[in-house]
Design an enzyme around this catalytic site. Structure first.
Site, PDB file in Angstrom:
ATOM      1  N   CYS A   1       0.816  -1.216   0.000  1.00  0.00           N
ATOM      2  CA  CYS A   1       0.000   0.000   0.000  1.00  0.00           C
ATOM      3  C   CYS A   1       0.855   1.274   0.000  1.00  0.00           C
ATOM      4  O   CYS A   1       0.341   2.364  -0.198  1.00  0.00           O
ATOM      5  CB  CYS A   1      -0.961   0.014   1.197  1.00  0.00           C
TER       6      CYS A   1
ATOM      7  N   CYS B 287      -2.017   0.819   8.909  1.00  0.00           N
ATOM      8  CA  CYS B 287      -1.279   1.529   7.867  1.00  0.00           C
ATOM      9  C   CYS B 287      -0.612   2.739   8.537  1.00  0.00           C
ATOM     10  O   CYS B 287      -1.272   3.738   8.814  1.00  0.00           O
ATOM     11  CB  CYS B 287      -2.260   1.949   6.781  1.00  0.00           C
TER      12      CYS B 287
ATOM     13  N   ARG C 107      -5.317  -4.168   8.968  1.00  0.00           N
ATOM     14  CA  ARG C 107      -4.106  -3.528   8.432  1.00  0.00           C
ATOM     15  C   ARG C 107      -3.906  -2.196   9.129  1.00  0.00           C
ATOM     16  O   ARG C 107      -4.668  -1.258   8.917  1.00  0.00           O
ATOM     17  CB  ARG C 107      -4.205  -3.309   6.924  1.00  0.00           C
TER      18      ARG C 107
ATOM     19  N   HIS D  12      -3.690   5.046  10.098  1.00  0.00           N
ATOM     20  CA  HIS D  12      -5.084   4.591  10.119  1.00  0.00           C
ATOM     21  C   HIS D  12      -5.126   3.065  10.137  1.00  0.00           C
ATOM     22  O   HIS D  12      -4.146   2.405   9.793  1.00  0.00           O
ATOM     23  CB  HIS D  12      -5.839   5.134   8.906  1.00  0.00           C
TER      24      HIS D  12
ATOM     25  N   ASP E  98      -8.756  -4.665   5.815  1.00  0.00           N
ATOM     26  CA  ASP E  98      -8.344  -5.452   4.651  1.00  0.00           C
ATOM     27  C   ASP E  98      -6.978  -6.111   4.855  1.00  0.00           C
ATOM     28  O   ASP E  98      -6.245  -6.338   3.905  1.00  0.00           O
ATOM     29  CB  ASP E  98      -8.319  -4.570   3.397  1.00  0.00           C
TER      30      ASP E  98
ATOM     31  N   HIS F 103      -0.244  11.135  16.168  1.00  0.00           N
ATOM     32  CA  HIS F 103      -0.893  10.493  15.020  1.00  0.00           C
ATOM     33  C   HIS F 103       0.079   9.496  14.388  1.00  0.00           C
ATOM     34  O   HIS F 103       1.198   9.845  14.038  1.00  0.00           O
ATOM     35  CB  HIS F 103      -1.290  11.561  13.994  1.00  0.00           C
TER      36      HIS F 103
END
Length: 166
Positions: free
Chosen positions: A100, A154, A152, A139, A143, A136
């Protein structure tokens, strides 16, 4: 009697000195703890501690460009910590190649992250932040690998630091 009074005066002075010393040590310890406690750090403190890129991603909820992060194609043994506060977040054994463009993990260390609904940029997503400092991280999506958790994480490479095994 004078010797007794002088001796007790010296003893009292010694006690006062040690009490003062102990109070100074406690105050010093609290100052050090406050400087390292994310709950007490101001945004100015974060700006001074983090690089401009780390500040943008960790504090302003930015995102690094896909396929640009140093941990995207990195698969060494160890664990990943929050770049802001050092909280242990992910074991390297949970990292996988999702293609990704960002480092992906299928499981976070229990209690290390928090989840928040994110409706920015016209999307509905789940933001992942460090449970300790609120930085932060990225996310989370549903999937991920079905043979493990199906999740996942990410993450932005900039929000992580790698700690090698041993």
């Amino acid at each position: 009697m004078k010797k007794l009074l002088k001796a007790s005066g010296n003893l009292l002075l010694t006690k006062v000195f040690f009490i003062f010393l102990i109070l100074q040590l406690i105050a010093c310890k609290e100052q050090v703890a406050n400087a390292q406690n994310p709950e007490i750090m101001t945004e100015q403190d974060w700006k001074e501690k983090l690089t401009s890129e780390e500040y943008y991603i960790l504090r302003e909820k930015g995102t690094e460009r896909p396929f640009s992060g140093k941990y995207n194609d990195f698969f060494e043994k160890g664990h990943y910590v929050c770049a802001a506060c050092g909280t242990k977040l992910f074991e390297s054994s949970t990292k996988y190649n999702s293609s990704c463009g960002w480092p992906s993990f299928d499981e976070a260390i229990e209690g290390s992250v928090k989840f928040t609904k994110d409706t920015s940029h016209g999307m509905i997503r789940v933001e992942v932040t460090c449970a300790n400092c609120g930085g932060h991280l990225g996310h989370v999506f549903g999937d991920g690998p079905k043979e493990t958790t199906g999740v996942r994480y990410c993450m932005n490479s900039v929000s992580l630091k790698f700690v090698p095994e041993n």
